[in-house]
Design an enzyme around this catalytic site. Structure first.
Site, PDB file in Angstrom:
ATOM      1  N   GLY A 135      11.811   4.891   1.706  1.00 54.12           N
ATOM      2  CA  GLY A 135      11.159   5.685   2.746  1.00 54.12           C
ATOM      3  C   GLY A 135       9.669   5.409   2.822  1.00 54.12           C
ATOM      4  O   GLY A 135       9.191   4.320   2.495  1.00 54.12           O
ATOM      5  N   SER A 136       8.921   6.407   3.230  1.00 52.67           N
ATOM      6  CA  SER A 136       7.530   6.193   3.646  1.00 52.67           C
ATOM      7  C   SER A 136       6.561   5.810   2.539  1.00 52.67           C
ATOM      8  O   SER A 136       5.452   5.361   2.836  1.00 52.67           O
ATOM      9  CB  SER A 136       7.009   7.440   4.370  1.00 52.67           C
ATOM     10  OG  SER A 136       7.672   7.602   5.599  1.00 52.67           O
ATOM     11  N   VAL A 137       6.929   5.983   1.273  1.00 50.77           N
ATOM     12  CA  VAL A 137       6.073   5.454   0.201  1.00 50.77           C
ATOM     13  C   VAL A 137       5.894   3.944   0.392  1.00 50.77           C
ATOM     14  O   VAL A 137       4.842   3.373   0.081  1.00 50.77           O
ATOM     15  CB  VAL A 137       6.668   5.779  -1.186  1.00 50.77           C
ATOM     16  CG1 VAL A 137       5.921   5.043  -2.291  1.00 50.77           C
ATOM     17  CG2 VAL A 137       6.626   7.280  -1.434  1.00 50.77           C
ATOM     18  N   GLN A 138       6.915   3.309   0.969  1.00 47.82           N
ATOM     19  CA  GLN A 138       6.878   1.864   1.210  1.00 47.82           C
ATOM     20  C   GLN A 138       5.785   1.479   2.192  1.00 47.82           C
ATOM     21  O   GLN A 138       5.326   0.328   2.198  1.00 47.82           O
ATOM     22  CB  GLN A 138       8.245   1.411   1.726  1.00 47.82           C
ATOM     23  CG  GLN A 138       8.412  -0.083   1.905  1.00 47.82           C
ATOM     24  CD  GLN A 138       8.515  -0.826   0.592  1.00 47.82           C
ATOM     25  OE1 GLN A 138       8.713  -0.217  -0.453  1.00 47.82           O
ATOM     26  NE2 GLN A 138       8.398  -2.140   0.641  1.00 47.82           N
ATOM     27  N   LYS A 139       5.331   2.420   3.023  1.00 48.52           N
ATOM     28  CA  LYS A 139       4.273   2.112   3.990  1.00 48.52           C
ATOM     29  C   LYS A 139       2.990   1.669   3.299  1.00 48.52           C
ATOM     30  O   LYS A 139       2.183   0.932   3.884  1.00 48.52           O
ATOM     31  CB  LYS A 139       4.001   3.334   4.868  1.00 48.52           C
ATOM     32  CG  LYS A 139       5.132   3.656   5.833  1.00 48.52           C
ATOM     33  CD  LYS A 139       4.905   4.985   6.539  1.00 48.52           C
ATOM     34  CE  LYS A 139       6.096   5.313   7.444  1.00 48.52           C
ATOM     35  NZ  LYS A 139       6.058   6.676   7.977  1.00 48.52           N
TER      36      LYS A 139
END
Length: 324
Positions: A60-64
C-alpha cells in the site's frame, strides 16, 4: 503492544519491526498471534511462522516513499513538482481513485502535498513521467524481489513484476499494489533511503563467539548506495510533511521528537477466494528527523475495526517509538 493492537482492531494478524537505521540491526521483532513453544500443536499452523520475513503482502501507500525516492534520485521530479490531480484517472480499463474526497474537480498539488495527502492519482501521474523500467530497477536496488539475507528461517523473496510489465501494472506498483514485499524487506528499503541513501542489509546477529569465548567474524553484506544523500534528505522532508499534515498532527505526531512517517492501506489478497477482501494497514515512522536513528514499522492484516494505517497501526508505532 502488538497483542493490544490485535484486540483493539480485531485483526487476523500483525507484526512490528524496530530497526537501527544506521546499521540495519533489527532491534525488535514481534508477531501476533503467536504460539506457546512448549505446546506447539495447540496453536494454529498459520501462527507458527514469522510473518515479517515469510509472508509477502501488498504494502500500500508506504510504497509511495520508495516511488518518490526513485523519482527524485532519477531527477524525474522534485518535491516541488506540481501536478493537476483529477478525481478519477483511467489505468487500462479501470479507474484509479483516491481514498479521500476531493474538494475540487482538479487539485493542484506538488509532490510534497501528494505524499502528505497520500494521493494515488497524484503518485501515478508522477510515476508516468518516469521510464517504468527505471522505476523497477530502483525498486530492485532497494532490495525488493529478493531475499535480504537476514539470519531467520523461511525468508521469502516477495514478488516483483517481470521486466516487461504493463503500464497499468506500473501504475499500481507506484502506490503499493501489484507487487508483494516482506516486512523486513520494506523496512530495510526505507531505512536505506533514510540513512543518507546507504542501504545496510538487515541483520539479527550482533556478534558471534566460539566455545572459548573468542569473537568470531560475522559475514556481513557490504553497505551500498541506493540514492544520493540529497535525495535522502528530500525524502525525509516528504515523510515529515505527512506527520505535519492535519491528519498527521491528530494521529501520527510523537510527543518528544520530530518524526517522519507514512501510512499505508492496501487491498488484501485473499487466497481462499482468489480475490481482494479486507485490507492490510500499516504505518512506518522514523526519528529523530535531523539524525535518523530508529525506524518502526507495524503492519496489521485484515482489521475489523478501522481500515487506515492511522487508526490501526499508528497508535502502536507511536508507543514503540516513544519508548525507544
Amino acid at each position: 503492544r502488538l497483542a493490544a493492537t490485535l484486540t483493539s482492531t480485531g485483526a487476523d494478524s500483525a507484526f512490528a519491526i524496530v530497526l537501527d537505521i544506521k546499521t540495519g540491526q533489527l532491534l525488535a521483532l514481534a508477531n501476533g498471534p503467536g504460539f506457546d513453544p512448549n505446546d506447539v500443536q495447540a496453536s494454529d499452523k498459520e501462527n507458527r511462522g514469522n510473518r515479517a520475513v515469510a509472508a509477502p503482502y501488498e504494502p500500500g501507500s508506504v510504497q509511495k516513499i520508495l516511488t518518490a525516492a526513485a523519482l527524485i534520485d532519477s531527477k524525474t521530479a522534485t518535491p516541488e513538482t506540481k501536478v493537476e490531480v483529477p478525481e478519477r484517472l483511467m489505468s487500462g480499463d479501470r479507474p484509479i481513485k483516491d481514498a479521500f474526497n476531493h474538494e475540487a474537480p482538479i487539485l493542484r498539488l506538488n509532490m510534497r502535498g501528494i505524499i502528505a495527502r497520500s494521493s494515488n492519482i497524484g503518485t501515478v501521474l508522477l510515476a508516468r513521467q518516469m521510464d517504468k523500467h527505471v522505476l523497477r530497477d530502483y525498486l530492485l536496488s532497494f532490495g525488493l524481489g529478493r531475499k535480504t539475507g537476514i539470519e531467520l528461517p523461511g525468508e521469502s523473496s516477495g514478488i516483483m513484476p517481470k521486466a516487461d510489465y504493463e503500464d497499468r501494472t506500473r501504475d499500481q506498483v507506484a502506490f503499493g499494489q501489484a507487487l508483494a514485499v516482506t516486512g523486513v524487506q520494506e523496512a530495510a528499503a526505507l531505512a536505506g533511503i533514510l540513512n543518507g541513501g546507504v542501504y545496510n542489509a538487515p541483520t539479527v546477529i550482533q556478534g558471534i563467539t566460539d566455545a572459548e569465548g573468542r569473537t568470531v567474524p560475522v559475514d556481513r553484506q557490504t553497505p551500498r548506495r541506493v540514492v544520493s544523500a540529497e535525495t535522502s534528505e528530500q525524502v525525509r522532508d516528504l515523510m515529515v510533511a505527512v506527520v505535519d499534515s492535519e491528519n498527521g498532527q491528530r494521529g501520527l505526531k510523537l510527543d518528544s521528537y520530530r518524526s517522519g512517517g507514512k501510512t499505508g492501506t492496501a487491498q488484501r489478497a485473499d487466497t481462499t477466494c482468489g480475490c481482494y477482501r479486507g485490507y492490510v494497514t500499516s504505518y512506518a515512522a522514523f526519528a529523530p528527523v535531523d539524525d535518523p536513528r530508529i525506524l518502526t514499522y507495524v503492519v496489521v492484516t485484515n482489521p475489523k475495526a478501522g481500515d487506515t494505517g492511522t487508526g490501526t497501526a499508528a497508535p502502536a508505532v507511536r508507543d514503540l517509538m516513544s519508548m525507544a
